[in-house]
Design a protein around this motif. Sequence first.
Motif, mmCIF file in Angstrom:
data_model
loop_
_atom_site.group_PDB
_atom_site.id
_atom_site.type_symbol
_atom_site.label_atom_id
_atom_site.label_comp_id
_atom_site.label_asym_id
_atom_site.label_seq_id
_atom_site.Cartn_x
_atom_site.Cartn_y
_atom_site.Cartn_z
ATOM 1 N N GLN A 160 -2.778 4.028 -2.511
ATOM 2 C CA GLN A 160 -1.487 4.662 -2.265
ATOM 3 C C GLN A 160 -0.501 4.389 -3.397
ATOM 4 O O GLN A 160 0.314 5.248 -3.752
ATOM 5 C CB GLN A 160 -0.896 4.162 -0.943
ATOM 6 N N ILE A 161 -0.597 3.203 -3.978
ATOM 7 C CA ILE A 161 0.331 2.820 -5.041
ATOM 8 C C ILE A 161 -0.170 3.278 -6.411
ATOM 9 O O ILE A 161 0.594 3.820 -7.206
ATOM 10 C CB ILE A 161 0.559 1.295 -5.034
ATOM 11 N N ARG A 162 -1.457 3.057 -6.675
ATOM 12 C CA ARG A 162 -1.994 3.398 -8.006
ATOM 13 C C ARG A 162 -2.194 4.897 -8.177
ATOM 14 O O ARG A 162 -1.997 5.431 -9.275
ATOM 15 C CB ARG A 162 -3.335 2.674 -8.223
ATOM 16 N N TRP A 163 -2.578 5.601 -7.122
ATOM 17 C CA TRP A 163 -2.866 7.032 -7.237
ATOM 18 C C TRP A 163 -2.100 7.839 -6.187
ATOM 19 O O TRP A 163 -2.689 8.536 -5.355
ATOM 20 C CB TRP A 163 -4.367 7.295 -7.093
ATOM 21 N N PRO A 164 -0.771 7.771 -6.180
ATOM 22 C CA PRO A 164 0.006 8.537 -5.195
ATOM 23 C C PRO A 164 -0.151 10.041 -5.422
ATOM 24 O O PRO A 164 -0.314 10.497 -6.563
ATOM 25 C CB PRO A 164 1.442 8.080 -5.461
ATOM 26 N N LEU A 165 -0.114 10.802 -4.342
ATOM 27 C CA LEU A 165 -0.224 12.259 -4.465
ATOM 28 C C LEU A 165 1.042 12.815 -5.104
ATOM 29 O O LEU A 165 2.143 12.334 -4.861
ATOM 30 C CB LEU A 165 -0.436 12.894 -3.093
ATOM 31 N N LYS A 166 0.869 13.836 -5.924
ATOM 32 C CA LYS A 166 2.012 14.442 -6.615
ATOM 33 C C LYS A 166 2.849 15.290 -5.668
ATOM 34 O O LYS A 166 4.058 15.408 -5.823
ATOM 35 C CB LYS A 166 1.510 15.293 -7.779
ATOM 36 N N ASN A 167 2.183 15.903 -4.689
ATOM 37 C CA ASN A 167 2.884 16.752 -3.725
ATOM 38 C C ASN A 167 1.993 16.947 -2.500
ATOM 39 O O ASN A 167 0.894 16.386 -2.431
ATOM 40 C CB ASN A 167 3.252 18.107 -4.352
ATOM 41 N N THR A 174 -2.206 15.481 4.491
ATOM 42 C CA THR A 174 -1.076 14.636 4.892
ATOM 43 C C THR A 174 -1.530 13.245 5.331
ATOM 44 O O THR A 174 -0.765 12.282 5.236
ATOM 45 C CB THR A 174 -0.269 15.294 6.030
ATOM 46 N N LEU A 175 -2.782 13.139 5.797
ATOM 47 C CA LEU A 175 -3.301 11.838 6.206
ATOM 48 C C LEU A 175 -3.410 10.879 5.020
ATOM 49 O O LEU A 175 -3.383 9.658 5.200
ATOM 50 C CB LEU A 175 -4.664 11.997 6.868
ATOM 51 N N TYR A 176 -3.542 11.444 3.814
ATOM 52 C CA TYR A 176 -3.661 10.620 2.611
ATOM 53 C C TYR A 176 -2.303 10.109 2.117
ATOM 54 O O TYR A 176 -2.232 9.455 1.079
ATOM 55 C CB TYR A 176 -4.368 11.406 1.504
ATOM 56 N N GLN A 177 -1.271 10.382 2.899
ATOM 57 C CA GLN A 177 0.055 9.872 2.576
ATOM 58 C C GLN A 177 0.532 8.854 3.608
ATOM 59 O O GLN A 177 1.640 8.352 3.508
ATOM 60 C CB GLN A 177 1.049 11.038 2.480
ATOM 61 N N ILE A 223 -6.983 13.892 -4.702
ATOM 62 C CA ILE A 223 -7.817 13.288 -3.664
ATOM 63 C C ILE A 223 -9.297 13.444 -4.033
ATOM 64 O O ILE A 223 -10.073 12.484 -3.936
ATOM 65 C CB ILE A 223 -7.547 13.940 -2.291
ATOM 66 N N ARG A 224 -9.692 14.616 -4.464
ATOM 67 C CA ARG A 224 -11.096 14.835 -4.826
ATOM 68 C C ARG A 224 -11.510 13.935 -5.993
ATOM 69 O O ARG A 224 -12.624 13.410 -6.020
ATOM 70 C CB ARG A 224 -11.320 16.294 -5.205
#
Length: 254
Positions: free
Chosen positions: A95-102, A21-24, A109-110
């Motif tokens: 955050q913009i180029r590689w947003p998490l899918k869920n 969640t920190l990566y969001q 992230i890896r």
Amino acid sequence: MKLLEEATLQQLKAELENNITLYQHEQPFMVKRLSIIEYENLSSKLNLTPDSPSKYDAENIQIFHEKFRDIPIELASEESFWSYFSHVEFWEYMQIRWPLKNDTDTSSIRNRYFFGKDRPLFRHGIARLWWYGHLTYNPVLDDPYHYTKVAFKDQDRARLLIETVNISRNRVALFATLDVLLTLDNWTVEGKIEIIMGERENVIRPLMQFINSVGGVMIWDLLSPEEAEEKIMSFIHQLIQDNIIVFKKSQVLI
């Protein structure tokens, strides 16, 4: 140049499942963890568009590579160097180029914030900007990033080119391949080609295999650019004979 300490890097990887969640977060969580008082938001130097994240990849590669062109290869191969960038100074870009899918997307992230033995550095969200630029940069041209733009006409094409060992390690093969692909692109734009029967599966992938096989029996560096292009074009002519690339009846291929 700033790097993450190895212990910090390994701890981040070990805690990834709990930290997803920190990566969001809008702000980089590592700033607080590393007690960083001030840092430069280098994302502001790049072109960002949430509606089409990959749209400006070629332009961003040029911007990034021009800024960091002189870093040594040894540093450019360091995971701790690129992971600092992805977790701190290029956080907004990531955050913009590689947003998490869920909320469980640990694989992204890896792949994008880290790399290692089983994850190529070309997949890293920031390292790829430098490496694609480094491999396609040609200072003798009026536009040194001409080949970068040709490669990034298609994301899959660019990835396959760079991840094919005998191409990415040899600029003679790489530039000749891109010249041939540009010729195909131009034939299409000019309306000469009726249809390409599955470009990715029947043209690009077999072409990569052809170049690898040639590289197994000869050294591409021994060829002139013209000779290398001629050899690769011979493969394209075979595809034309096999009706993989079909020209309009009114067109005559010279």
